[in-house]
Design an enzyme around this catalytic site. Structure first.
Site, PDB file in Angstrom:
ATOM      1  N   ASP A 289       0.836  -1.213   0.000  1.00  0.00           N
ATOM      2  CA  ASP A 289       0.000   0.000   0.000  1.00  0.00           C
ATOM      3  C   ASP A 289       0.864   1.254   0.000  1.00  0.00           C
ATOM      4  OD1 ASP A 289      -2.085  -1.865   0.297  1.00  0.00           O
ATOM      5  OD2 ASP A 289      -2.108  -1.639   2.477  1.00  0.00           O
TER       6      ASP A 289
ATOM      7  N   ARG B 171      -5.227  -2.293  -4.343  1.00  0.00           N
ATOM      8  CA  ARG B 171      -6.449  -2.768  -3.711  1.00  0.00           C
ATOM      9  C   ARG B 171      -7.199  -1.556  -3.164  1.00  0.00           C
ATOM     10  NH1 ARG B 171      -4.478  -5.834   1.889  1.00  0.00           N
ATOM     11  NH2 ARG B 171      -2.961  -4.266   2.581  1.00  0.00           N
TER      12      ARG B 171
ATOM     13  N   TRP C  97      -8.624   0.898  -0.726  1.00  0.00           N
ATOM     14  CA  TRP C  97      -8.622   1.300   0.685  1.00  0.00           C
ATOM     15  C   TRP C  97     -10.008   1.805   1.089  1.00  0.00           C
ATOM     16  CZ3 TRP C  97      -6.270   6.356   2.973  1.00  0.00           C
ATOM     17  CH2 TRP C  97      -6.172   6.234   4.367  1.00  0.00           C
TER      18      TRP C  97
END
EC number: 3.1.1.11
Length: 347
Positions: A190, A251, A253
């Site tokens: 991330d 991905r 959040w």
């Protein structure tokens, strides 16, 4: 080409540039912001500059600043945490190269408290310098945890040849319109996250092992768009992804995360699915994850997740245009500042 045609073209270019400069000067008068820095400050750790630390130079800029102030930072590694508060816009920080000038710290308590560099103000130019959170450096043997190198939360900010180094949550592109040119962003999990409205153009995206010795896949992005009507999102344009281990492109959040990879190079160890859910309750169905005109073995989209989006050409053009982050001309004016200083047009 005839001489008359040559004269016509020269006249056309001259008039066009004149209009742009006139527009910039009009903006200058209206907003009382000078196009070039009216003050320069030198930072040198040996004491040969105006200040020996970068933060003390930032502190010297007056609140509610209206004129560009340039802080020149000599080569070296600066062990300090930096903050540009919200009331200090129009600051230029310039190092002597992203491999020569480093700002480093190693906090990890929480993502709001730990950034090595926090930028809250609007209208910033950061160039030729690197920011690093060293908490998860292999030499420290610390367990991987969020350790932010840079938090960007202001509007209309321009980053040129800047390095951002970390492992988890390296660059918190929190909010605002931002343009990153020829930057290096390194991490594992991330490591580009937040709800900024940002274009990353010609950047190196370097993925390191999430856990050395473990076969774990990383995640490049974790975008935080919360509403389908929000304008924010991440656009990666003409970038190069360099991977030392497996990784997903991102991905979600937040439910309506939006990320586009465009005309970028992807290696073969991008996970075939491309994108991953955050968890079983946030699977990505409402997100806008898209890819267009990428190249390299990792750009094969035949096995991507079912909820990856196929954007139409009009939407792709809108998102990859500088207008995606610049609907009022701020980026053009910023580049005029750079051009006036001899660095040339950067996009």
């Amino acid at each position: 080409m005839s001489f008359l045609w040559y004269c016509f073209i020269c006249l056309f270019l001259f008039v066009g540039l004149g209009k742009e400069l006139a527009h910039a000067r009009h903006f200058n008068r209206k907003n009382q912001v000078k196009l070039v820095a009216n003050k320069k400050i030198k930072v040198d750790p040996s004491g040969k500059g105006n200040f020996s630390t970068i933060q003390s130079a930032i502190d010297s800029v007056p609140s509610n600043n209206k004129n560009w102030v340039q802080i020149n930072v000599n080569a070296g590694t600066y062990r300090e945490k930096l903050t540009i508060p919200v009331d200090k816009p129009y600051i230029i920080i310039e190092g002597q190269g992203k491999l020569n000038t480093f700002v480093e710290w190693d906090d990890h308590d929480n993502i709001l408290q730990c950034p090595t560099f926090s930028a809250w103000a609007n209208n910033l130019v950061i160039r030729f310098i690197s920011f690093r959170n060293s908490y998860n450096s292999p030499k420290n043997s610390n367990p991987m945890t969020p350790a932010v190198a840079t938090l960007i939360s202001g509007n209309e900010s321009y980053f040129l040849n800047v390095g951002f180094y970390g492992v988890q949550d390296t660059l918190w592109d929190n909010k605002g319109t931002h343009y990153y040119q020829n930057c290096t962003i390194q991490g594992a999990v991330d490591f580009i996250f937040g709800a900024g409205q940002s274009i990353f153009n010609g950047c190196d995206i370097n993925v390191v092992d999430a856990e050395p010795g473990e076969d774990l896949a990383g995640f490049i992005t974790a975008q935080g768009r919360t509403n389908p009507n929000d304008s924010n999102g991440f656009v990666f344009k003409n970038c190069s992804i360099n991977v030392n281990g497996r990784t997903y492109l991102g991905r979600p959040w937040r439910p309506y995360a939006r990320v586009l990879f465009y005309n970028s190079t992807m290696p073969n160890i991008i996970e075939p699915e491309g994108w991953a859910p955050w968890n079983h309750t946030l699977e990505g169905d409402e997100s806008t994850f898209a890819e267009s005109r990428n190249n390299g073995p990792g750009a094969d989209t035949s096995k991507r997740v079912s909820w990856v989006k196929k954007l139409d050409s009009v939407t792709v053009r809108k998102m990859t245009s500088t207008r995606f982050v610049d609907n009022n001309g701020w980026l053009t004016r910023t580049v005029l500042i750079q051009s006036a200083k001899g660095t040339g047009r950067m996009f």
